[in-house]
Design a protein around this motif. Structure first.
Motif, PDB file in Angstrom:
ATOM      1  N   THR A  13     -50.542  58.806 -17.008  1.00 12.70           N
ATOM      2  CA  THR A  13     -51.838  59.356 -16.611  1.00 12.70           C
ATOM      3  C   THR A  13     -52.024  59.441 -15.105  1.00 12.70           C
ATOM      4  OG1 THR A  13     -52.845  57.172 -16.769  1.00 12.70           O
ATOM      5  CG2 THR A  13     -52.977  58.600 -18.718  1.00 12.70           C
ATOM      6  N   GLY A  14     -51.213  58.730 -14.319  1.00 13.69           N
ATOM      7  CA  GLY A  14     -51.348  58.750 -12.862  1.00 13.69           C
ATOM      8  C   GLY A  14     -50.758  57.507 -12.236  1.00 13.69           C
ATOM      9  N   LEU A  15     -51.313  57.139 -11.095  1.00 12.58           N
ATOM     10  CA  LEU A  15     -50.837  55.977 -10.351  1.00 12.58           C
ATOM     11  C   LEU A  15     -51.824  54.833 -10.509  1.00 12.58           C
ATOM     12  CD1 LEU A  15     -49.847  57.766  -7.019  1.00 12.58           C
ATOM     13  CD2 LEU A  15     -48.357  57.184  -8.931  1.00 12.58           C
ATOM     14  N   ASN A  16     -51.310  53.655 -10.815  1.00 14.69           N
ATOM     15  CA  ASN A  16     -52.129  52.449 -10.836  1.00 14.69           C
ATOM     16  C   ASN A  16     -51.946  51.768  -9.490  1.00 14.69           C
ATOM     17  OD1 ASN A  16     -52.994  52.755 -13.443  1.00 14.69           O
ATOM     18  ND2 ASN A  16     -51.585  51.276 -14.308  1.00 14.69           N
ATOM     19  N   ALA A  17     -52.995  51.703  -8.714  1.00 16.53           N
ATOM     20  CA  ALA A  17     -52.918  51.101  -7.387  1.00 16.53           C
ATOM     21  C   ALA A  17     -53.847  49.902  -7.302  1.00 16.53           C
ATOM     22  CB  ALA A  17     -53.297  52.125  -6.323  1.00 16.53           C
ATOM     23  N   MET A  18     -53.552  49.020  -6.372  1.00 15.41           N
ATOM     24  CA  MET A  18     -54.370  47.826  -6.178  1.00 15.41           C
ATOM     25  C   MET A  18     -55.793  48.197  -5.780  1.00 15.41           C
ATOM     26  SD  MET A  18     -54.839  44.678  -6.043  1.00 15.41           S
ATOM     27  CE  MET A  18     -56.172  43.727  -5.377  1.00 15.41           C
ATOM     28  N   ASN A  19     -55.938  49.217  -4.944  1.00 20.70           N
ATOM     29  CA  ASN A  19     -57.266  49.557  -4.435  1.00 20.70           C
ATOM     30  C   ASN A  19     -58.123  50.304  -5.452  1.00 20.70           C
ATOM     31  OD1 ASN A  19     -55.750  51.870  -4.327  1.00 20.70           O
ATOM     32  ND2 ASN A  19     -56.344  52.437  -2.264  1.00 20.70           N
ATOM     33  N   ARG A  20     -57.598  50.604  -6.612  1.00 14.00           N
ATOM     34  CA  ARG A  20     -58.364  51.274  -7.663  1.00 14.00           C
ATOM     35  C   ARG A  20     -58.428  50.338  -8.873  1.00 14.00           C
ATOM     36  NH1 ARG A  20     -59.784  56.907  -6.575  1.00 14.00           N
ATOM     37  NH2 ARG A  20     -59.820  57.061  -8.814  1.00 14.00           N
ATOM     38  N   ILE A  21     -59.382  49.428  -8.875  1.00 16.32           N
ATOM     39  CA  ILE A  21     -59.450  48.417  -9.929  1.00 16.32           C
ATOM     40  C   ILE A  21     -59.946  49.019 -11.238  1.00 16.32           C
ATOM     41  CG2 ILE A  21     -60.638  46.320 -10.659  1.00 16.32           C
ATOM     42  CD1 ILE A  21     -60.383  45.291  -7.858  1.00 16.32           C
ATOM     43  N   ILE A  22     -60.973  49.847 -11.194  1.00 15.15           N
ATOM     44  CA  ILE A  22     -61.556  50.369 -12.428  1.00 15.15           C
ATOM     45  C   ILE A  22     -60.784  51.574 -12.948  1.00 15.15           C
ATOM     46  CG2 ILE A  22     -63.645  51.323 -13.471  1.00 15.15           C
ATOM     47  CD1 ILE A  22     -63.918  48.397 -12.785  1.00 15.15           C
ATOM     48  N   MET A  23     -60.473  52.518 -12.082  1.00 14.76           N
ATOM     49  CA  MET A  23     -59.856  53.768 -12.531  1.00 14.76           C
ATOM     50  C   MET A  23     -58.477  53.952 -11.903  1.00 14.76           C
ATOM     51  SD  MET A  23     -63.170  56.303 -12.177  1.00 14.76           S
ATOM     52  CE  MET A  23     -62.566  56.862 -10.664  1.00 14.76           C
ATOM     53  N   PRO A  24     -57.527  54.527 -12.650  1.00 10.34           N
ATOM     54  CA  PRO A  24     -56.239  54.885 -12.026  1.00 10.34           C
ATOM     55  C   PRO A  24     -56.400  56.147 -11.190  1.00 10.34           C
ATOM     56  CG  PRO A  24     -56.240  55.534 -14.320  1.00 10.34           C
ATOM     57  CD  PRO A  24     -57.540  54.816 -14.073  1.00 10.34           C
ATOM     58  N   MET A  25     -55.417  56.432 -10.361  1.00 15.23           N
ATOM     59  CA  MET A  25     -55.402  57.680  -9.603  1.00 15.23           C
ATOM     60  C   MET A  25     -54.790  58.743 -10.507  1.00 15.23           C
ATOM     61  SD  MET A  25     -54.009  56.522  -5.936  1.00 15.23           S
ATOM     62  CE  MET A  25     -53.911  54.783  -5.664  1.00 15.23           C
ATOM     63  N   PRO A  26     -55.597  59.670 -11.028  1.00 17.95           N
ATOM     64  CA  PRO A  26     -55.065  60.653 -11.975  1.00 17.95           C
ATOM     65  C   PRO A  26     -54.176  61.680 -11.286  1.00 17.95           C
ATOM     66  CG  PRO A  26     -57.354  61.141 -11.483  1.00 17.95           C
ATOM     67  CD  PRO A  26     -57.020  59.848 -10.787  1.00 17.95           C
ATOM     68  N   TRP A  27     -53.229  62.240 -12.040  1.00 19.13           N
ATOM     69  CA  TRP A  27     -52.313  63.237 -11.473  1.00 19.13           C
ATOM     70  C   TRP A  27     -53.078  64.448 -10.957  1.00 19.13           C
ATOM     71  CZ3 TRP A  27     -48.038  61.281 -10.170  1.00 19.13           C
ATOM     72  CH2 TRP A  27     -47.382  60.347 -10.973  1.00 19.13           C
ATOM     73  N   ARG A  28     -54.141  64.853 -11.644  1.00 19.70           N
ATOM     74  CA  ARG A  28     -54.879  66.035 -11.205  1.00 19.70           C
ATOM     75  C   ARG A  28     -55.619  65.788  -9.898  1.00 19.70           C
ATOM     76  NH1 ARG A  28     -58.637  63.398 -13.164  1.00 19.70           N
ATOM     77  NH2 ARG A  28     -60.255  63.549 -14.640  1.00 19.70           N
ATOM     78  N   GLY A  29     -55.897  64.543  -9.556  1.00 20.42           N
ATOM     79  CA  GLY A  29     -56.577  64.210  -8.307  1.00 20.42           C
ATOM     80  C   GLY A  29     -55.630  63.999  -7.134  1.00 20.42           C
ATOM     81  N   LEU A  30     -54.338  63.987  -7.429  1.00 21.03           N
ATOM     82  CA  LEU A  30     -53.337  63.759  -6.381  1.00 21.03           C
ATOM     83  C   LEU A  30     -53.109  65.053  -5.612  1.00 21.03           C
ATOM     84  CD1 LEU A  30     -51.500  61.385  -5.508  1.00 21.03           C
ATOM     85  CD2 LEU A  30     -49.734  62.387  -6.906  1.00 21.03           C
ATOM     86  N   ARG A  31     -53.334  65.018  -4.320  1.00 24.49           N
ATOM     87  CA  ARG A  31     -53.161  66.207  -3.483  1.00 24.49           C
ATOM     88  C   ARG A  31     -51.743  66.328  -2.944  1.00 24.49           C
ATOM     89  NH1 ARG A  31     -57.029  68.719  -5.534  1.00 24.49           N
ATOM     90  NH2 ARG A  31     -59.104  68.161  -4.890  1.00 24.49           N
ATOM     91  N   PHE A  32     -51.140  65.182  -2.593  1.00 23.70           N
ATOM     92  CA  PHE A  32     -49.800  65.213  -1.999  1.00 23.70           C
ATOM     93  C   PHE A  32     -49.117  63.875  -2.231  1.00 23.70           C
ATOM     94  CE2 PHE A  32     -46.747  64.861   1.510  1.00 23.70           C
ATOM     95  CZ  PHE A  32     -46.062  66.046   1.336  1.00 23.70           C
ATOM     96  N   ALA A  33     -47.809  63.926  -2.458  1.00 25.07           N
ATOM     97  CA  ALA A  33     -47.007  62.711  -2.606  1.00 25.07           C
ATOM     98  C   ALA A  33     -45.710  62.887  -1.822  1.00 25.07           C
ATOM     99  CB  ALA A  33     -46.702  62.435  -4.070  1.00 25.07           C
ATOM    100  N   LYS A  34     -45.245  61.809  -1.230  1.00 25.46           N
ATOM    101  CA  LYS A  34     -44.029  61.858  -0.425  1.00 25.46           C
ATOM    102  C   LYS A  34     -43.174  60.649  -0.773  1.00 25.46           C
ATOM    103  CE  LYS A  34     -42.652  62.184   4.408  1.00 25.46           C
ATOM    104  NZ  LYS A  34     -43.174  62.247   5.788  1.00 25.46           N
ATOM    105  N   LEU A  35     -41.927  60.916  -1.197  1.00 33.37           N
ATOM    106  CA  LEU A  35     -40.967  59.852  -1.461  1.00 33.37           C
ATOM    107  C   LEU A  35     -40.132  59.655  -0.205  1.00 33.37           C
ATOM    108  CD1 LEU A  35     -39.655  60.807  -5.018  1.00 33.37           C
ATOM    109  CD2 LEU A  35     -41.270  59.016  -4.424  1.00 33.37           C
ATOM    110  N   VAL A  36     -40.084  58.433   0.294  1.00 29.98           N
ATOM    111  CA  VAL A  36     -39.335  58.131   1.507  1.00 29.98           C
ATOM    112  C   VAL A  36     -38.281  57.085   1.167  1.00 29.98           C
ATOM    113  CG1 VAL A  36     -39.462  57.308   3.883  1.00 29.98           C
ATOM    114  CG2 VAL A  36     -41.386  58.564   2.903  1.00 29.98           C
ATOM    115  N   LYS A  37     -36.995  57.491   1.282  1.00 31.18           N
ATOM    116  CA  LYS A  37     -35.898  56.544   1.071  1.00 31.18           C
ATOM    117  C   LYS A  37     -35.786  55.657   2.304  1.00 31.18           C
ATOM    118  CE  LYS A  37     -33.082  59.635  -1.759  1.00 31.18           C
ATOM    119  NZ  LYS A  37     -31.778  60.298  -1.863  1.00 31.18           N
ATOM    120  N   GLN A  38     -35.731  54.352   2.092  1.00 25.69           N
ATOM    121  CA  GLN A  38     -35.624  53.409   3.200  1.00 25.69           C
ATOM    122  C   GLN A  38     -34.178  53.355   3.707  1.00 25.69           C
ATOM    123  OE1 GLN A  38     -38.367  51.674   4.464  1.00 25.69           O
ATOM    124  NE2 GLN A  38     -39.483  53.012   3.080  1.00 25.69           N
ATOM    125  N   THR A  39     -34.002  53.009   4.970  1.00 24.56           N
ATOM    126  CA  THR A  39     -32.664  52.963   5.556  1.00 24.56           C
ATOM    127  C   THR A  39     -31.821  51.835   4.974  1.00 24.56           C
ATOM    128  OG1 THR A  39     -33.538  51.650   7.388  1.00 24.56           O
ATOM    129  CG2 THR A  39     -33.323  54.029   7.731  1.00 24.56           C
TER     130      THR A  39
END
Length: 169
Positions: free
Chosen positions: A83-109
């Motif tokens: 359904t989306g992202l479960n984040a610490m700062n969103r206790i009641i509701m998850p971050m739904p995919w439709r509400g996501l504006r941008f995502a960036k995957l960053v591989k660490q060195t």
């Protein structure tokens, strides 16, 4: 018994149950970083101090213990779901995919982990994952986001820093 404290306890128990339910729905669990572990420890100490010095009735100790469990449960449910992202700062509701504006995957060195930066209308979030989950995360993002909504990149070394492989003079 103190009726407001009982109501607060019941509400906190419901929130803990919701966090534990969300943890069962995780497809990919996020790693807990040192900063998150430190903030969890600071939160626990703050709750402990307020509970010890602010309690006047035995039920208040129960409320303090439940609050500590809620903070821990909120940390334990971070990750990616259908359904989306479960984040610490969103206790009641998850971050739904439709509400996501941008995502960036960053591989660490270091090659052991990657970071998912996400942004919505009024929120941003950063989660760290094990590198073994990279392909599954990429597949999920491709499923729910359009090509212009996500990006994959590698962490660049900062210029001017001494090469760690070169011996110091």
């Amino acid at each position: 018994m103190d009726q407001p404290s009982l109501l607060i306890s019941a509400f906190i128990l419901g929130m803990i149950a919701l966090q534990l339910y969300r943890r069962t729905k995780l497809l990919i669990k996020a790693k807990t970083t040192v900063v998150e572990k430190t903030s969890l420890g600071i939160s626990a100490v703050m709750i402990l101090v307020v509970t010890i010095f602010g309690s006047s009735k035995p039920i208040h100790y129960l409320v303090g213990a439940l609050l500590a469990l809620l903070v821990y449960a909120s940390f334990a449910k971070t990750g990616i779901t259908d359904t989306g992202l479960n984040a610490m700062n969103r206790i009641i509701m998850p971050m739904p995919w439709r509400g996501l504006r941008f995502a960036k995957l960053v591989k660490q060195t270091n090659g052991n982990e990657f970071v998912l930066h996400s942004a919505g209308r009024m929120w941003t979030n950063v989660m760290t994952f094990d590198m073994k989950d990279f392909n599954q995360t990429k597949t999920i993002l491709q499923k729910y986001l359009t090509k212009d909504q996500f990006e994959i990149t590698e962490e660049a070394l900062v210029e001017g820093l001494r090469d760690v492989n070169r011996k110091a003079r």
